[in-house]
Design a protein around this motif. Structure first.
Motif, PDB file in Angstrom:
ATOM      1  N   SER A   1       8.134   3.683  -4.356  1.00  0.00           N
ATOM      2  CA  SER A   1       7.614   4.527  -5.433  1.00  0.00           C
ATOM      3  C   SER A   1       6.132   4.308  -5.705  1.00  0.00           C
ATOM      4  O   SER A   1       5.523   5.089  -6.430  1.00  0.00           O
ATOM      5  CB  SER A   1       8.405   4.261  -6.725  1.00  0.00           C
ATOM      6  OG  SER A   1       8.215   2.917  -7.161  1.00  0.00           O
TER       7      SER A   1
ATOM      8  N   TYR B   1       4.960   9.206  -6.730  1.00  0.00           N
ATOM      9  CA  TYR B   1       5.619  10.047  -7.730  1.00  0.00           C
ATOM     10  C   TYR B   1       4.554  10.512  -8.716  1.00  0.00           C
ATOM     11  O   TYR B   1       3.474   9.914  -8.835  1.00  0.00           O
ATOM     12  CB  TYR B   1       6.721   9.275  -8.463  1.00  0.00           C
ATOM     13  CG  TYR B   1       6.214   8.178  -9.371  1.00  0.00           C
ATOM     14  CD1 TYR B   1       6.033   8.392 -10.735  1.00  0.00           C
ATOM     15  CD2 TYR B   1       5.896   6.919  -8.866  1.00  0.00           C
ATOM     16  CE1 TYR B   1       5.556   7.394 -11.566  1.00  0.00           C
ATOM     17  CE2 TYR B   1       5.422   5.907  -9.690  1.00  0.00           C
ATOM     18  CZ  TYR B   1       5.255   6.151 -11.035  1.00  0.00           C
ATOM     19  OH  TYR B   1       4.774   5.163 -11.853  1.00  0.00           O
TER      20      TYR B   1
ATOM     21  N   HIS C   1      14.465   8.048  -7.761  1.00  0.00           N
ATOM     22  CA  HIS C   1      13.401   8.239  -6.773  1.00  0.00           C
ATOM     23  C   HIS C   1      13.832   7.748  -5.394  1.00  0.00           C
ATOM     24  O   HIS C   1      13.498   8.357  -4.373  1.00  0.00           O
ATOM     25  CB  HIS C   1      12.138   7.489  -7.222  1.00  0.00           C
ATOM     26  CG  HIS C   1      10.939   7.773  -6.391  1.00  0.00           C
ATOM     27  ND1 HIS C   1      10.599   7.003  -5.290  1.00  0.00           N
ATOM     28  CD2 HIS C   1       9.984   8.740  -6.485  1.00  0.00           C
ATOM     29  CE1 HIS C   1       9.484   7.477  -4.748  1.00  0.00           C
ATOM     30  NE2 HIS C   1       9.097   8.526  -5.462  1.00  0.00           N
TER      31      HIS C   1
END
Length: 430
Positions: free
Chosen positions: A309, A313, A332
């Motif tokens: 991540s 994002y 995610h």
């Protein structure tokens, strides 16, 4: 620090061998000790040695309990699902620690339920108390050595002097909450002076870490442990335990500079200036929603990529900051499919504990587990396997065997004013 770390590392491998040869199924209760040791040290031996050792130990549980997955089918499906997702990763070596952690976790959650049902409540709690005590002692030893050596590689919240925590950082403190709860519950009923000293010392050191969630949950754990004594029959013990804990805390507070250190660190962190809305972790939900349903940057069903991540994002809105909350991190990594399976795994574990609960203490254990789970789900991280294992080891205590003969023996012990922790877990007099 190198000799201290090397000693702990060698002892941890010797401990793994001991668990494998002597403890059999009950070795599962001591795995958090090994995981916490790993978070304390700078390993010298290759990482593959640790992964192989722990995987072999976990496999030994599976070999002895081949139908374990029936206790929590969503956990088993999560295990398979994450294996399917692994080929999507662009850097398997980087995410290797997280992969092993979650695969072990998804295996061990249903395994705990299976093993608990094979052993008595008294036996299970005795071993769990020992494991929790070992972790607190290790935490204290690490703080003492790190402080003496001035070892603080992370410089958490800018703290570089006074009480230091070495390599223990952020979510690495989470496991202490459950250890404090278990040792508090044991100490109160056993009236063990040694355990109380360890407990008060560990809590004192923890206070200076300024980890708000861990401190809050730890005090809640002690309070809930105390609630198990709120009966007319145990009023005397309630008062005595309270006086003893207060006395030890007062002596420690007066004989040291803990108060000045806490005030200094409080001002350093500037907690009074941090408003809830400014916490970036609460922005994660909105950012992920836009990623999946507004911009369609990645699939809402299977997510972006496992454990990657950092900067991937919110279109870089928070730069290279990783996702902190568990729900956003899981979504995610594995999409809504993974999130649903994870929530089902948690729900199944709590439902099993609730159905097996027979006493008020059982209900208090479930309540504490639910509150701490909610708090740590918001702050993260579910990949911290030591704390996650301790959560389920505590939560699923009601599943352990509670036969009538044990109940009768414990009632007799209570009448003779020889209380034991098994009274709080198995009798119906609260």
């Amino acid at each position: 620090m190198a000799p201290f770390f090397l000693l702990l590392e060698l002892l941890s491998y010797a401990f793994i061998v001991y668990l494998f040869l002597k403890k059999k199924d009950l070795a599962i209760l001591y795995l958090p000790v090994v995981f916490f040791t790993r978070s304390v040290i700078d390993p010298v031996l290759p990482a593959i040695t640790f992964y192989f050792s722990m995987t072999a130990l976990v496999f030994s549980f599976v070999f002895r309990n081949p139908y374990y997955f029936k206790q929590n089918v969503p956990a088993f499906l999560l295990f398979l699902y994450f294996l399917v997702l692994l080929p999507r990763s662009t850097n398997l070596e980087f995410i290797r620690p997280y992969v092993f952690s979650v695969l072990w976790l998804f295996t061990l959650v249903p395994m705990i339920s299976t093993i608990y049902q094979k052993h008595s409540r008294e036996e299970i709690f005795y071993e769990l108390k020992n494991a929790a005590l070992l972790i607190l002692i290790l935490f204290i030893a690490n703080v003492v050595v790190s402080t003496l050596k001035g070892f603080s590689p992370t410089e958490m919240y800018g703290i570089t002097t006074g009480i230091l925590y070495g390599n223990v950082y952020a979510a690495g403190f989470n496991i202490l909450t459950y250890c404090i709860f278990v040792v508090a519950l044991s100490s109160i009923h056993h009236r063990s002076f040694f355990n109380l000293v360890v407990l008060v010392t560990a809590v004192s050191f923890l206070l200076l870490s300024l980890r708000r969630s861990v401190i809050g949950m730890s005090f809640l754990g002690v309070a809930i442990a105390y609630f198990t004594l709120l009966t007319r029959e145990k009023a005397k013990m309630f008062v005595l335990a309270g006086v003893l804990i207060f006395t030890i805390g007062t002596v420690l507070y007066s004989a040291t500079d803990l108060a000045d250190s806490f005030k200094e660190r409080y001002e350093l962190r500037k907690l009074d200036e941090r408003e809830l809305e400014e916490e970036s972790r609460f922005l994660e939900y909105e950012l992920l929603y836009k990623d999946m349903f507004v911009y369609y940057d990645y699939s809402p069903l299977i997510g972006y990529e496992p454990f990657n991540s950092w900067g991937n994002y919110g279109r870089g809105a928070l730069e290279d900051r990783s996702l902190h909350g568990d729900l956003t991190s899981i979504t995610h990594s594995s999409g809504l499919i993974g999130l649903c399976l994870y929530l089902l795994m948690v729900f199944t574990a709590f439902r099993s504990a609730w159905r097996a609960a027979e006493t008020r203490t059982d209900l208090l254990i479930i309540l504490f587990s639910a509150i701490s789970f909610a708090a740590y789900t918001l702050t993260g991280r579910y990949t911290e396997i030591g704390s996650m294992m301790m959560l389920y080891l505590v939560l699923l205590l009601p599943l352990s065997n509670n036969d009538k003969e044990t109940d009768e023996e414990e009632v007799e012990e209570e009448q003779e004013d020889l209380p034991a922790i098994s009274n709080a877990l198995t009798t119906h007099v609260y």
